[in-house]
Scaffold this active site. Structure first.
Site, PDB file in Angstrom:
ATOM      1  N   THR A  76       0.698  -1.299   0.075  1.00  0.00           N
ATOM      2  CA  THR A  76      -0.046  -0.059  -0.189  1.00  0.00           C
ATOM      3  C   THR A  76       0.894   1.443   0.004  1.00  0.00           C
ATOM      4  OG1 THR A  76      -1.837  -1.177   0.828  1.00  0.00           O
ATOM      5  CG2 THR A  76      -1.814   1.189   1.296  1.00  0.00           C
ATOM      6  N   HIS A 481      -0.441  -9.691  -0.186  1.00  0.00           N
ATOM      7  CA  HIS A 481      -0.048  -9.342  -1.537  1.00  0.00           C
ATOM      8  C   HIS A 481       1.471  -8.870  -1.252  1.00  0.00           C
ATOM      9  CE1 HIS A 481      -0.616  -5.378   0.230  1.00  0.00           C
ATOM     10  NE2 HIS A 481      -1.811  -5.783   0.637  1.00  0.00           N
TER      11      HIS A 481
HETATM   12  N1  LIG Z   1      -1.596 -12.354   5.314  1.00  0.00           N
HETATM   13  C1  LIG Z   1      -2.582 -11.978   5.834  1.00  0.00           C
HETATM   14  N2  LIG Z   1      -3.538 -12.590   5.958  1.00  0.00           N
HETATM   15  C2  LIG Z   1      -4.868 -12.132   6.444  1.00  0.00           C
HETATM   16  N3  LIG Z   1      -4.984 -10.721   6.567  1.00  0.00           N
HETATM   17  C3  LIG Z   1      -4.127  -9.886   6.555  1.00  0.00           C
HETATM   18  C4  LIG Z   1      -2.782 -10.273   6.244  1.00  0.00           C
HETATM   19  N4  LIG Z   1      -2.000  -9.430   6.107  1.00  0.00           N
HETATM   20  C5  LIG Z   1      -2.551  -8.160   6.326  1.00  0.00           C
HETATM   21  N5  LIG Z   1      -3.902  -8.806   6.677  1.00  0.00           N
HETATM   22  C6  LIG Z   1      -4.968  -7.840   7.413  1.00  0.00           C
HETATM   23  O1  LIG Z   1      -5.131  -6.755   6.371  1.00  0.00           O
HETATM   24  C7  LIG Z   1      -5.502  -5.628   6.873  1.00  0.00           C
HETATM   25  C8  LIG Z   1      -4.596  -4.592   6.358  1.00  0.00           C
HETATM   26  O2  LIG Z   1      -3.231  -4.782   7.011  1.00  0.00           O
HETATM   27  P1  LIG Z   1      -2.273  -3.686   7.073  1.00  0.00           P
HETATM   28  O3  LIG Z   1      -3.069  -2.133   7.193  1.00  0.00           O
HETATM   29  O4  LIG Z   1      -1.212  -3.879   7.942  1.00  0.00           O
HETATM   30  O5  LIG Z   1      -1.777  -3.323   5.384  1.00  0.00           O
HETATM   31  P2  LIG Z   1      -1.517  -4.705   4.768  1.00  0.00           P
HETATM   32  O6  LIG Z   1      -2.642  -5.166   4.096  1.00  0.00           O
HETATM   33  O7  LIG Z   1      -0.572  -5.501   5.438  1.00  0.00           O
HETATM   34  O8  LIG Z   1      -0.595  -3.887   4.020  1.00  0.00           O
HETATM   35  P3  LIG Z   1      -1.351  -2.931   2.719  1.00  0.00           P
HETATM   36  O9  LIG Z   1      -1.550  -1.726   3.637  1.00  0.00           O
HETATM   37  O10 LIG Z   1      -0.090  -2.840   2.044  1.00  0.00           O
HETATM   38  O11 LIG Z   1      -2.369  -3.653   2.180  1.00  0.00           O
HETATM   39  C9  LIG Z   1      -5.244  -5.718   8.373  1.00  0.00           C
HETATM   40  O12 LIG Z   1      -6.685  -6.126   8.925  1.00  0.00           O
HETATM   41  C10 LIG Z   1      -4.629  -7.210   8.642  1.00  0.00           C
HETATM   42  O13 LIG Z   1      -4.794  -7.665   9.792  1.00  0.00           O
HETATM   43 MG   LIG Z   2      -3.383  -4.597   2.196  1.00  0.00          MG
END
Ligand SMILES: Nc1ncnc2c1ncn2[C@@H]1O[C@H](COP(=O)(O)OP(=O)(O)OP(=O)(O)O)[C@@H](O)[C@H]1O
Ligand SMILES: [Mg+2]
Ligand SMILES: [Ca+2]
Length: 540
Positions: A76, A481
């Site tokens: 993100t 991702h």
């Molecule tokens: N591998 C995973 N499996 C299931 N849920 C996940 C996983 N990684 C992140 N999440 C969940 O997705 C949501 C978004 O996570 P976070 O805001 O930390 O960003 P991220 O998804 O890890 O990264 P990004 O912001 O790049 O999407 C949170 O609720 C987190 O618990």
């Molecule tokens: Mg995410």
């Protein structure tokens, strides 16, 4: 052939009008990042979309059908930064949502800033700013182009989704604080919340949405594009046991207002707040172009929890389609059809849930970085007597503990190569190599270029590793991702409105091309770290 003299004011190859009296520009630029929207979501649910939402975009807009992220990790913070800077982590410095900092011996968060305070809430959710981003954004360049007359506002549930796009000289950036249910900002932008934002918070949108369960927009048997509702590899809304509709929300005692972020209503609330911001700042009403950068974070939370083949994701996009239709109508009324330049894209895609893939005999599995790192450290200790040979990890990279290795009188290269050879024994790992040897490691395109663009000399790790296609760093439920594969890197990109001719192209374009294209259309300088190219078909 006799050259005919040009008619008065007609620009020809050999002459230009002496002074370009007034450069034609749109009243407003509106960008929407749909967090975790894979390109195929434009088409997967197409037969259930309305005419005014995604279908309007594809009919009236120009769709860059083959837009690929040109760096890793596809995460993100890196996505939001690249979209609004045309730059890549190697230059802009945002190498992940978090990354390991050797000086501080801890992970740092992309938008953390201990020198500022929260505005609009009692929590620390506002101790954030764009300070870690090392380049200007298109919003900064817009404000630089007319001595800061343009207004630039960022809005998102995720702080990084509002702060990084809005840029260093942003008029304002607002994000959502799940602990209090308030929209907040930081003292980086202002000392107190404007009345219109306080009024919005007093409308208690979160409590209103969370007071009733999330039920599907249509009868659940019509969701034939999605798998059954009750799957062991989907994540329930605690304290519920099953991940099934109707989803009762707000059960999370600690943060009762957080769960709206993980429902389609988070998108609805974000667009409502963005409309209030547009009106409050009079965006598009001045004599210069303004910018509104919106990010819809809820599609990411839902996608992580349930996965691309779930009823929940399908329902989220069917509802988003209706929200977008209403938002376009609102912009037509408020700013004027054809008076605003609109674009929609995503910060990254996502993998299918491993459990779903395995159920259908497709390649994919879950793997845990945390477990791998602790196993590797244990083996390195046995082999070399080094305590915690890996001092940091994240974004599919490992940071070597040079101090501990030299204190143990061992060679860092030997320890590094031992770790790499051990990693390569793991079936989940497709490759692992020292990042300093990236250019001499045999890698196919676009993988090499994406990793070179993702390698920041001062902030990235020492060892890069790559999971097999379909593998994720995660647990028993949900997905994520961050890799270079198409499902993570192939994003939608559609421009619509001012200066845009309807059409589409399958030419391969980059996420880095969004900002230089807008800069060219607005006749303003591209941001300081730009590496992207103008999309001629759009900015013609
Ligand atoms: N591998 C995973 N499996 C299931 N849920 C996940 C996983 N990684 C992140 N999440 C969940 O997705 C949501 C978004 O996570 P976070 O805001 O930390 O960003 P991220 O998804 O890890 O990264 P990004 O912001 O790049 O999407 C949170 O609720 C987190 O618990
Ligand atoms: Mg995410
Ligand atoms: Ca479900």
């Amino acid at each position: 052939q006799k050259a005919t003299s040009p008619k008065p004011g007609q620009a020809t190859a050999w002459s230009r009008p002496a002074v370009q009296k007034n450069i034609n520009r749109p009243k407003l630029v509106v960008g929407i990042v749909v967090d975790q929207m894979r390109w195929d979501y434009l088409y997967r649910y197409a037969n259930r979309y309305t005419d005014g939402g995604f279908k309007r975009l594809l009919k009236d807009g120009f769709s860059c059908e083959n837009t690929l992220i040109n760096y890793t990790p596809t995460i993100t913070a890196c996505g939001h930064t690249c979209i609004y800077t045309g730059s890549v982590p190697a230059v802009h410095g945002i190498v992940g949502n978090d990354w390991y900092n050797r000086e501080l011996s801890r992970d740092v968060y992309c938008a953390e800033d201990s020198t500022v305070n929260t505005v609009g809430s009692t929590s620390n959710a506002g101790k954030m700013s764009p300070r870690n981003m090392q380049v200007t954004t298109i919003g900064d360049e817009l404000r630089l182009s007319n001595n800061f007359q343009s207004k630039v506002v960022g809005v998102a549930i995720k702080d990084r989704g509002a702060i990084l796009p809005a840029g260093h000289s942003a008029t304002a950036a607002y994000w959502y604080d799940g602990t209090t249910g308030n929209w907040v900002t930081s003292t980086y932008y202002m000392t107190q919340l404007p009345d219109w934002a306080t009024d919005f918070n007093s409308m208690k949108w979160p409590a209103r949405y969370l007071s009733q369960p999330w039920t599907p927009l249509y009868p659940i048997e019509t969701y034939t594009l999605s798998t059954a509702d009750n799957k062991p590899y989907e994540g329930p809304f605690k304290p519920a046991v099953n991940p099934t509709f109707p989803h009762n929300l707000g059960g999370d005692k600690g943060t009762p207002f957080k769960s709206i972020s993980s429902t389609p209503f988070g998108n609805t609330m974000t667009l409502e707040f963005a409309k209030k911001a547009l009106e409050a700042y009079g965006l598009g009403k001045g004599s210069v172009t303004d910018m509104l950068a919106i990010s819809l974070s809820s599609t990411d939370y839902v996608g992580h929890q349930f996965g691309p083949n779930s009823v929940e994701v399908e329902d989220t996009y069917l509802r988003l389609d209706k929200d977008l239709a209403a938002f376009f109508k609102y912009l037509d009324e408020k700013v004027g059809k054809g008076q605003y330049l609109f674009f929609i894209t995503a910060d990254h895609g996502v993998a299918h849930v491993p459990g779903f893939m395995q159920e259908n005999k497709l390649p994919g599995a879950s793997w845990s970085e945390g477990k791998a790192v602790s196993d590797l450290n244990k083996l390195a200790k046995e082999q070399f007597g080094v305590e915690k040979a890996i001092e940091g990890a994240g974004n599919y990279q490992l940071y070597l503990n040079y101090d501990a290795i030299s204190q143990a009188g061992k060679s860092a290269t030997d320890v590094r190569d031992f770790l790499i050879n051990t990693l390569l024994k793991d079936p989940a790992i497709s490759n692992a190599f020292p990042l300093q040897n990236l250019m001499t490691t045999t890698l196919p395109e676009p993988m090499r270029t994406m990793m070179a663009n993702g390698f920041n000399r001062k902030r990235s790790g020492d060892i890069q590793f790559v999971l097999q296609p379909g593998y994720i760093d995660g647990g028993k439920t949900g997905t994520t991702h961050g890799l270079w594969y198409a499902y993570d890197a192939h994003i939608p990109l559609v421009f619509m409105g001012w200066g845009v001719h309807a059409g589409k192209s399958n030419r391969t374009m980059g996420m880095t091309d969004i900002t230089p294209t807008i800069a060219a259309m607005l006749h303003i300088q591209m941001p300081s770290g730009n590496v992207g190219h103008v999309i001629e078909e759009v900015a013609r």
